[in-house]
Enzyme design. Sequence first.
Site, PDB file in Angstrom:
ATOM      1  N   ASP A 106       0.651  -1.234  -0.164  1.00 28.40           N
ATOM      2  CA  ASP A 106      -0.093   0.125   0.100  1.00 28.40           C
ATOM      3  C   ASP A 106       1.057   1.373   0.037  1.00 28.40           C
ATOM      4  O   ASP A 106       1.849   1.027   0.363  1.00 28.40           O
ATOM      5  CB  ASP A 106      -0.805  -0.015   1.167  1.00 28.40           C
ATOM      6  CG  ASP A 106      -1.869  -1.149   1.274  1.00 28.40           C
ATOM      7  OD1 ASP A 106      -2.163  -1.476   0.093  1.00 28.40           O
ATOM      8  OD2 ASP A 106      -2.296  -1.379   2.419  1.00 28.40           O
TER       9      ASP A 106
HETATM   10  N1  URA Z   1      -1.384  -5.970   3.815  1.00 28.89           N
HETATM   11  C1  URA Z   1      -1.956  -4.678   3.967  1.00 28.89           C
HETATM   12  O1  URA Z   1      -2.913  -4.276   4.466  1.00 28.89           O
HETATM   13  N2  URA Z   1      -1.072  -3.696   3.301  1.00 28.89           N
HETATM   14  C2  URA Z   1       0.125  -3.983   2.625  1.00 28.89           C
HETATM   15  O2  URA Z   1       0.610  -3.091   2.204  1.00 28.89           O
HETATM   16  C3  URA Z   1       0.534  -5.409   2.792  1.00 28.89           C
HETATM   17  C4  URA Z   1      -0.205  -6.249   3.244  1.00 28.89           C
END
Ligand code: URA
Length: 238
Positions: A106
């Site tokens: 993310d």
């Molecule tokens: N899980 C999430 O919620 N975000 C990420 O970036 C990776 C795994």
Amino acid sequence: MVMERLDKLIASTGRWSRREAKEMIRAGRVLVDGRPAAGPEDRADPRVNAITVDGEPLDWRLFTYIMLHKPAGLLSATEDARQRTVLDLLPPELRRRGLFPVGRLDRDTEGLLLLTNDGDLAHRLLSPKKHVEKIYYARLDAPLGEEDRAAFARGLVLEDGLRCLPASLELLGDGREARIGLREGKFHQIKRMTASRGAKVLYLKRLSMGPLELDPALPKGAYRALTEEEVREIGGKL
Ligand code: URA
């Protein structure tokens, strides 16, 4: 024999783009075993054939593997019309190699991101069937406990019906910090998993992907090539 297109081999050095490579081949500057290459689509095995550009041996790479310490605020994508992506952290000679991030973090997640142009390896590392474990460090706004650990281990079923594969939850300190191990990578997966147990993610960082660990000497925003040993360990091609 691994026969590759000549223009692709030349672009793999990062010194020239694919278009420049084609022009150089057409201009007769590229020799294969001493003879000018006929065209960009000509193939050669750089391990067997001597390839030169303007008389210099070609410093070719079959594939490129980069470890990046992703900072928050960048998209895990190759390009975006409005936002900066992780590729913006790389110099032009690396950006020309067709690299892409293996899996997405993310925008606000930090940590280990592997960038490569080896599509087969990316597929193997991301396929849930291969069960490659990714380990994250998470800081939460509420503590998780033993029941949550057991629920993660059984495999959570999220509110929208998503059934997660069994995951590890190692609680740290008072349970507001944890190391979480996943063998799949659904959208916002960790955030949704902890939310389903009543804890919001405040900070998330990926620490490892299979045998590949984030180099502690790599500052946020910095990158380095994988060592030969790391390439071998993750099943890449040297
Ligand atoms: N899980 C999430 O919620 N975000 C990420 O970036 C990776 C795994």
